[in-house]
Scaffold this motif. Structure first.
Motif, PDB file in Angstrom:
ATOM      1  N   ASP A  56       0.824  -1.218   0.000  1.00  0.00           N
ATOM      2  CA  ASP A  56       0.000   0.000   0.000  1.00  0.00           C
ATOM      3  C   ASP A  56       0.859   1.269   0.000  1.00  0.00           C
ATOM      4  OD1 ASP A  56      -2.444  -1.326  -0.027  1.00  0.00           O
ATOM      5  OD2 ASP A  56      -2.382  -1.650   2.142  1.00  0.00           O
ATOM      6  N   GLY A  57       2.173   1.103   0.336  1.00  0.00           N
ATOM      7  CA  GLY A  57       3.029   2.286   0.409  1.00  0.00           C
ATOM      8  C   GLY A  57       3.749   2.605  -0.891  1.00  0.00           C
ATOM      9  N   CYS A  58       4.448   1.608  -1.472  1.00  0.00           N
ATOM     10  CA  CYS A  58       5.330   1.918  -2.619  1.00  0.00           C
ATOM     11  C   CYS A  58       4.908   1.226  -3.906  1.00  0.00           C
ATOM     12  CB  CYS A  58       6.772   1.569  -2.279  1.00  0.00           C
ATOM     13  SG  CYS A  58       7.058  -0.205  -2.125  1.00  0.00           S
ATOM     14  N   ASP A  59       3.753   0.502  -3.885  1.00  0.00           N
ATOM     15  CA  ASP A  59       3.232  -0.184  -5.086  1.00  0.00           C
ATOM     16  C   ASP A  59       4.037  -1.409  -5.508  1.00  0.00           C
ATOM     17  OD1 ASP A  59       1.187   1.598  -5.184  1.00  0.00           O
ATOM     18  OD2 ASP A  59       1.982   2.792  -6.839  1.00  0.00           O
ATOM     19  N   LEU A  60       5.000  -1.839  -4.668  1.00  0.00           N
ATOM     20  CA  LEU A  60       5.759  -3.047  -4.978  1.00  0.00           C
ATOM     21  C   LEU A  60       4.827  -4.268  -4.972  1.00  0.00           C
ATOM     22  CD1 LEU A  60       8.692  -4.465  -5.019  1.00  0.00           C
ATOM     23  CD2 LEU A  60       8.241  -4.859  -2.605  1.00  0.00           C
ATOM     24  N   TYR A  61       5.007  -5.146  -5.963  1.00  0.00           N
ATOM     25  CA  TYR A  61       4.256  -6.406  -5.989  1.00  0.00           C
ATOM     26  C   TYR A  61       5.151  -7.511  -5.437  1.00  0.00           C
ATOM     27  CZ  TYR A  61       1.060  -4.165  -9.326  1.00  0.00           C
ATOM     28  OH  TYR A  61       0.153  -3.330  -9.936  1.00  0.00           O
ATOM     29  N   CYS A  62       4.542  -8.501  -4.752  1.00  0.00           N
ATOM     30  CA  CYS A  62       5.327  -9.676  -4.360  1.00  0.00           C
ATOM     31  C   CYS A  62       4.418 -10.863  -4.144  1.00  0.00           C
ATOM     32  CB  CYS A  62       6.164  -9.398  -3.117  1.00  0.00           C
ATOM     33  SG  CYS A  62       5.214  -9.083  -1.664  1.00  0.00           S
ATOM     34  N   LEU A  63       5.008 -12.070  -4.193  1.00  0.00           N
ATOM     35  CA  LEU A  63       4.250 -13.277  -3.860  1.00  0.00           C
ATOM     36  C   LEU A  63       4.127 -13.304  -2.344  1.00  0.00           C
ATOM     37  CD1 LEU A  63       5.738 -16.039  -6.183  1.00  0.00           C
ATOM     38  CD2 LEU A  63       3.755 -14.563  -6.569  1.00  0.00           C
ATOM     39  N   TYR A  64       2.918 -13.577  -1.863  1.00  0.00           N
ATOM     40  CA  TYR A  64       2.709 -13.573  -0.413  1.00  0.00           C
ATOM     41  C   TYR A  64       1.763 -14.692  -0.031  1.00  0.00           C
ATOM     42  CZ  TYR A  64       1.770 -12.035   4.309  1.00  0.00           C
ATOM     43  OH  TYR A  64       1.665 -11.985   5.677  1.00  0.00           O
ATOM     44  N   PRO A  65       2.143 -15.589   0.898  1.00  0.00           N
ATOM     45  CA  PRO A  65       3.465 -15.630   1.514  1.00  0.00           C
ATOM     46  C   PRO A  65       4.537 -16.047   0.499  1.00  0.00           C
ATOM     47  CG  PRO A  65       2.134 -17.498   2.218  1.00  0.00           C
ATOM     48  CD  PRO A  65       1.241 -16.640   1.393  1.00  0.00           C
ATOM     49  N   ALA A  66       5.776 -15.662   0.793  1.00  0.00           N
ATOM     50  CA  ALA A  66       6.868 -16.000  -0.131  1.00  0.00           C
ATOM     51  C   ALA A  66       7.060 -17.518  -0.148  1.00  0.00           C
ATOM     52  CB  ALA A  66       8.153 -15.317   0.327  1.00  0.00           C
ATOM     53  N   PRO A  67       7.288 -18.101  -1.329  1.00  0.00           N
ATOM     54  CA  PRO A  67       7.495 -19.555  -1.388  1.00  0.00           C
ATOM     55  C   PRO A  67       8.742 -19.971  -0.611  1.00  0.00           C
ATOM     56  CG  PRO A  67       7.840 -18.509  -3.533  1.00  0.00           C
ATOM     57  CD  PRO A  67       7.342 -17.451  -2.632  1.00  0.00           C
ATOM     58  N   ASP A  68       8.695 -21.174   0.002  1.00  0.00           N
ATOM     59  CA  ASP A  68       9.874 -21.627   0.758  1.00  0.00           C
ATOM     60  C   ASP A  68      10.934 -22.206  -0.189  1.00  0.00           C
ATOM     61  OD1 ASP A  68       9.125 -24.240   0.128  1.00  0.00           O
ATOM     62  OD2 ASP A  68       7.882 -24.420   1.918  1.00  0.00           O
ATOM     63  N   GLU A  69      12.098 -22.520   0.379  1.00  0.00           N
ATOM     64  CA  GLU A  69      13.242 -22.971  -0.443  1.00  0.00           C
ATOM     65  C   GLU A  69      12.933 -24.280  -1.170  1.00  0.00           C
ATOM     66  OE1 GLU A  69      16.023 -21.383  -1.246  1.00  0.00           O
ATOM     67  OE2 GLU A  69      15.172 -19.711  -0.142  1.00  0.00           O
ATOM     68  N   VAL A  70      12.229 -25.205  -0.476  1.00  0.00           N
ATOM     69  CA  VAL A  70      11.946 -26.505  -1.092  1.00  0.00           C
ATOM     70  C   VAL A  70      11.077 -26.305  -2.333  1.00  0.00           C
ATOM     71  CG1 VAL A  70      10.866 -28.762  -0.715  1.00  0.00           C
ATOM     72  CG2 VAL A  70      12.116 -27.643   1.139  1.00  0.00           C
ATOM     73  N   THR A  71      10.080 -25.436  -2.220  1.00  0.00           N
ATOM     74  CA  THR A  71       9.205 -25.156  -3.361  1.00  0.00           C
ATOM     75  C   THR A  71      10.015 -24.550  -4.497  1.00  0.00           C
ATOM     76  OG1 THR A  71       7.411 -24.725  -1.808  1.00  0.00           O
ATOM     77  CG2 THR A  71       7.110 -23.927  -4.061  1.00  0.00           C
ATOM     78  N   LEU A  72      10.847 -23.575  -4.169  1.00  0.00           N
ATOM     79  CA  LEU A  72      11.614 -22.899  -5.221  1.00  0.00           C
ATOM     80  C   LEU A  72      12.568 -23.846  -5.941  1.00  0.00           C
ATOM     81  CD1 LEU A  72      12.450 -19.386  -3.749  1.00  0.00           C
ATOM     82  CD2 LEU A  72      10.877 -19.961  -5.591  1.00  0.00           C
ATOM     83  N   LEU A  73      13.185 -24.743  -5.163  1.00  0.00           N
ATOM     84  CA  LEU A  73      14.132 -25.684  -5.781  1.00  0.00           C
ATOM     85  C   LEU A  73      13.478 -26.501  -6.881  1.00  0.00           C
ATOM     86  CD1 LEU A  73      16.378 -27.130  -2.939  1.00  0.00           C
ATOM     87  CD2 LEU A  73      17.093 -25.965  -5.037  1.00  0.00           C
ATOM     88  N   ARG A  74      12.202 -26.819  -6.691  1.00  0.00           N
ATOM     89  CA  ARG A  74      11.484 -27.601  -7.710  1.00  0.00           C
ATOM     90  C   ARG A  74      11.356 -26.825  -9.021  1.00  0.00           C
ATOM     91  NH1 ARG A  74       6.439 -28.072  -6.654  1.00  0.00           N
ATOM     92  NH2 ARG A  74       6.347 -27.510  -4.450  1.00  0.00           N
ATOM     93  N   TYR A  75      11.383 -25.499  -8.930  1.00  0.00           N
ATOM     94  CA  TYR A  75      11.227 -24.675 -10.143  1.00  0.00           C
ATOM     95  C   TYR A  75      12.566 -24.226 -10.725  1.00  0.00           C
ATOM     96  CZ  TYR A  75       6.230 -24.524  -9.238  1.00  0.00           C
ATOM     97  OH  TYR A  75       4.928 -24.878  -9.070  1.00  0.00           O
ATOM     98  N   TYR A  76      13.655 -24.472  -9.976  1.00  0.00           N
ATOM     99  CA  TYR A  76      14.991 -24.147 -10.500  1.00  0.00           C
ATOM    100  C   TYR A  76      15.739 -25.444 -10.786  1.00  0.00           C
ATOM    101  CZ  TYR A  76      14.664 -19.191  -9.298  1.00  0.00           C
ATOM    102  OH  TYR A  76      14.313 -17.873  -9.235  1.00  0.00           O
ATOM    103  N   ASP A  77      15.114 -26.322 -11.543  1.00  0.00           N
ATOM    104  CA  ASP A  77      15.775 -27.582 -11.844  1.00  0.00           C
ATOM    105  C   ASP A  77      16.645 -27.408 -13.089  1.00  0.00           C
ATOM    106  OD1 ASP A  77      13.953 -27.235 -13.772  1.00  0.00           O
ATOM    107  OD2 ASP A  77      12.720 -28.966 -13.266  1.00  0.00           O
ATOM    108  N   THR A  78      17.196 -28.510 -13.579  1.00  0.00           N
ATOM    109  CA  THR A  78      18.074 -28.405 -14.755  1.00  0.00           C
ATOM    110  C   THR A  78      17.296 -27.930 -15.977  1.00  0.00           C
ATOM    111  OG1 THR A  78      17.708 -30.748 -15.016  1.00  0.00           O
ATOM    112  CG2 THR A  78      19.839 -30.079 -14.103  1.00  0.00           C
ATOM    113  N   GLU A  79      15.972 -28.137 -15.959  1.00  0.00           N
ATOM    114  CA  GLU A  79      15.185 -27.691 -17.101  1.00  0.00           C
ATOM    115  C   GLU A  79      15.204 -26.163 -17.195  1.00  0.00           C
ATOM    116  OE1 GLU A  79      10.710 -27.906 -18.686  1.00  0.00           O
ATOM    117  OE2 GLU A  79      11.297 -29.498 -17.301  1.00  0.00           O
ATOM    118  N   TYR A  80      15.241 -25.506 -16.016  1.00  0.00           N
ATOM    119  CA  TYR A  80      15.264 -24.041 -16.006  1.00  0.00           C
ATOM    120  C   TYR A  80      16.625 -23.530 -16.489  1.00  0.00           C
ATOM    121  CZ  TYR A  80      15.113 -19.234 -14.386  1.00  0.00           C
ATOM    122  OH  TYR A  80      15.164 -17.867 -14.335  1.00  0.00           O
TER     123      TYR A  80
END
Ligand SMILES: [Zn+2]
Length: 335
Positions: A56-80
């Protein structure tokens, strides 16, 4: 979301889902604001749902809640990252290489000949190789040992392994630091940019490229916008939120432009396909060397992309002229 069970006189019941216009969440932002509001829910290519909120202050967008490391690792595989230095097939890889070399030429216009450059998240190292060829002293960073070793071996480059905050680099030693589509991926942009400020020499230059959440493309396609890239993009910046962050970290912004032939037209095409019900980012996957897309689907995707290419270029040329293109290219000086 409120769920109400409505009982009708005939004995049946219906569930009504009421979406409040602006659902508030409590989230502390570096701008000092403690609240944000939900914008929409966005689905990943694996079908997971994340909530995009806006400060509401600076118009920044973000994923909320932020994904945890285990979730992110699944999306940063060798395919990425790609198992080989080339992510895409021949003609596309060549076109990207030409555009990335243009990026190096642009940087060279502003950084003194022979100066020292640090590229954060240097990927396949193409930008650094080109800068080195032009006589600059270059270094890069990569998060994983595997990708860092691959780049340093192939191109004889100095690549630091790990998160920038954990690296021991000499203060006030770089003439320029570059982030090519990286800052939206990191968990702590404020701390990272403050460290970059310390690493730069007096009046050193910061170059950033990243998706523009205030662009016409982002507004037109909403949750289907390709460059939201959930959940890898943890933050979405528009001009206001990015400039206020940079100023907080000791930079003064010199120029912003929003045109990118490398990112914008394809973003339009893929977002259009996402919005008509084709599974998220399928065409992008089709173009990758590692693609296992069936042949008929590949041909369909290539046909659809070619049909959309001219409208996409026209749309993004106009948007870029109006400062509303899908990528922000920013140059800022250390104050
Ligand atoms: Zn904020």
């Amino acid at each position: 979301m409120l769920n109400l069970l409505v009982h009708l006189s005939m004995g049946c019941s219906y569930e009504l889902r009421l979406y409040p216009m602006l659902k508030k969440v409590k989230r502390s932002c570096w701008c000092g604001c403690d609240t944000a509001h939900s914008v929409f829910e966005v689905s990943t290519c694996q079908g997971e749902i994340f909530n995009l909120v806006q400060c509401d202050g600076c118009d920044l967008y973000c994923l909320y809640p932020a994904p945890d490391e285990v979730t992110l690792l699944r999306y940063y595989d060798t395919e990425y990252y790609g198992a080989s230095p080339l992510k895409f097939a021949g003609p596309i890889a060549r076109a990207i290489a030409i555009l990335q070399n243009q990026r190096a030429k642009r940087v060279a216009k502003f950084v003194r000949q022979g100066g020292k450059i640090l590229d954060i998240g240097c990927g396949n190292g193409r930008f650094l190789k080109e800068m080195k060829r032009q006589g600059y002293s270059v270094e890069g960073t990569e998060l994983t040992k595997a990708s860092a070793l691959r780049v340093s071996k192939e191109a004889d480059l100095l690549i630091h392994i790990g998160d920038l905050l954990s690296l021991e680099l000499a203060e006030r030693s770089y003439d320029a630091v570059t982030f090519w589509h990286v800052i939206e991926h990191v968990r702590n942009p404020l701390e990272i940019l403050r460290k970059v400020n310390i690493l730069l020499k007096d009046n050193g230059i910061l170059f950033l490229s990243l998706p523009n959440q205030d662009s016409w493309q982002a507004k037109a396609f909403g949750k289907y916008w390709f460059h939201i890239d959930p959940p890898r993009h943890l933050f979405g910046f528009g001009t206001i939120s990015l400039i206020s962050l940079l100023e907080k970290c000791g930079f003064s912004v010199e120029c912003v432009n929003t045109f990118s032939l490398e990112y914008n037209p394809f973003g339009f095409m893929q977002s259009m396909l996402n919005s008509i019900g084709i599974s998220r980012d399928r065409a992008y996957g089709t173009l990758k060397l590692s693609s296992s897309t069936p042949q008929l689907t590949k041909i369909t995707d290539l046909l659809l992309l070619s049909m959309l290419s001219l409208p996409a270029i026209a749309f993004e040329l106009l948007a870029g002229c109006c400062g509303a293109g899908a990528t922000m290219n920013i140059m800022a000086h250390k104050r």
